[in-house]
Scaffold this motif. Structure first.
Motif, short mmCIF file in Angstrom:
data_model
loop_
_atom_site.label_atom_id
_atom_site.label_comp_id
_atom_site.label_asym_id
_atom_site.label_seq_id
_atom_site.Cartn_x
_atom_site.Cartn_y
_atom_site.Cartn_z
N UNK A 1 119.51 -36.93 11.02
CA UNK A 1 119.19 -36.18 9.80
C UNK A 1 120.44 -35.52 9.24
N UNK A 2 121.31 -35.03 10.10
CA UNK A 2 122.55 -34.40 9.65
C UNK A 2 123.44 -35.44 8.97
N UNK A 3 123.54 -36.62 9.54
CA UNK A 3 124.36 -37.67 8.92
C UNK A 3 123.77 -38.10 7.58
N UNK A 4 122.45 -38.28 7.53
CA UNK A 4 121.82 -38.74 6.29
C UNK A 4 121.92 -37.69 5.18
N UNK A 5 121.90 -36.42 5.53
CA UNK A 5 121.94 -35.37 4.52
C UNK A 5 123.36 -34.91 4.21
N UNK A 6 124.33 -35.30 5.06
CA UNK A 6 125.71 -34.88 4.84
C UNK A 6 125.97 -33.46 5.29
N UNK A 7 125.14 -32.94 6.16
CA UNK A 7 125.27 -31.57 6.65
C UNK A 7 125.55 -31.57 8.15
N UNK B 1 123.91 -26.45 10.64
CA UNK B 1 123.39 -26.03 9.33
C UNK B 1 121.89 -26.33 9.25
N UNK B 2 121.49 -27.49 9.78
CA UNK B 2 120.06 -27.85 9.80
C UNK B 2 119.28 -26.86 10.64
N UNK B 3 119.84 -26.45 11.77
CA UNK B 3 119.17 -25.46 12.62
C UNK B 3 119.03 -24.12 11.88
N UNK B 4 120.08 -23.73 11.16
CA UNK B 4 120.05 -22.49 10.40
C UNK B 4 118.98 -22.56 9.31
N UNK B 5 118.91 -23.69 8.58
CA UNK B 5 117.89 -23.85 7.55
C UNK B 5 116.49 -23.78 8.15
N UNK B 6 116.34 -24.31 9.35
CA UNK B 6 115.04 -24.24 10.03
C UNK B 6 114.71 -22.79 10.37
N UNK B 7 115.68 -22.05 10.90
CA UNK B 7 115.44 -20.64 11.23
C UNK B 7 115.08 -19.82 9.99
N UNK B 8 115.70 -20.13 8.85
CA UNK B 8 115.44 -19.41 7.61
C UNK B 8 114.15 -19.86 6.92
N UNK B 9 113.58 -20.97 7.38
CA UNK B 9 112.34 -21.47 6.79
C UNK B 9 112.56 -22.31 5.54
N UNK B 10 113.79 -22.76 5.31
CA UNK B 10 114.07 -23.60 4.14
C UNK B 10 113.54 -25.01 4.34
N UNK C 1 112.02 -34.50 4.34
CA UNK C 1 112.88 -33.42 4.83
C UNK C 1 114.34 -33.69 4.47
N UNK C 2 114.77 -34.93 4.62
CA UNK C 2 116.16 -35.30 4.30
C UNK C 2 116.42 -35.04 2.81
N UNK C 3 115.50 -35.43 1.96
CA UNK C 3 115.64 -35.20 0.52
C UNK C 3 115.71 -33.70 0.22
N UNK C 4 114.88 -32.91 0.89
CA UNK C 4 114.90 -31.48 0.69
C UNK C 4 116.23 -30.87 1.16
N UNK C 5 116.76 -31.37 2.28
CA UNK C 5 118.07 -30.90 2.75
C UNK C 5 119.15 -31.18 1.70
#
Length: 155
Positions: free
Chosen positions: A29-35, A39-48, A65-69
């Motif tokens: 997911x990180x590779x597909x989103x370019x993040x 950062x993905x873990x942080x977005x999960x903690x923040x509820x994004x 989820x990838x599109x939302x990222x």
């Protein structure tokens, strides 16, 4: 709010992949989103963006989820919106989508009620007695009518 529509269940094969099927591990997911994965873990903690979890608590991301990222990244980097603002934008977009679905649901219900009303109205009209004549109000005039009985002629 995590920016996703409710997962669709029922009527689907468990092996059928949809845009909501959680299949990507965090590294993919990180590779597909370019993040970065952190950062993905942080977005999960923040509820994004809150991915599904496996039984072992591992994150599984869907295509949605990838599109939302990607959308979060674009809003953050290109538009300069902070993460709290992005979270509020996502919440408002979800509210709009829910309200649009509710409006469509109510419009369908209204259409159904209108059809039912027309059917009931037609049934009432069909039940009218055919031997009744509609009442028409007699117009009042000032004319005088004289009636005289005929005289019988004597033979």
């Amino acid at each position: 709010m995590d920016g996703r529509s409710p997962r669709r269940r029922g009527g689907f094969s468990p092996y059928e992949l949809t845009e909501d099927t959680p299949v990507y591990v965090i590294s993919v997911a990180a590779q597909l989103s370019g993040l970065h994965p952190q950062t993905l873990r942080q977005y999960d903690r923040l509820g994004l963006v809150s991915p599904d979890r496996t039984a072992g608590r591992g994150r599984r991301y869907s295509a949605r989820d990838i599109e939302l990222l990607r959308q979060v990244q674009q809003l953050s980097q290109d538009e300069g919106i902070n993460l709290a603002g992005i979270k509020r934008i996502i919440e408002l977009e979800n509210q709009v989508a829910a309200l649009q679905a509710r409006v469509a649901e109510l419009a369908d219900a209204l259409d159904g009620a209108a059809v039912t009303m027309r059917q009931r109205e037609a049934a009432v009209h069909a039940s009218y007695r055919r031997d009744l004549v509609p009442y028409q109000e007699v117009q009042q005039t000032s004319a005088l009518v004289v009636w005289r009985p005929k005289r019988q002629q004597s033979d």
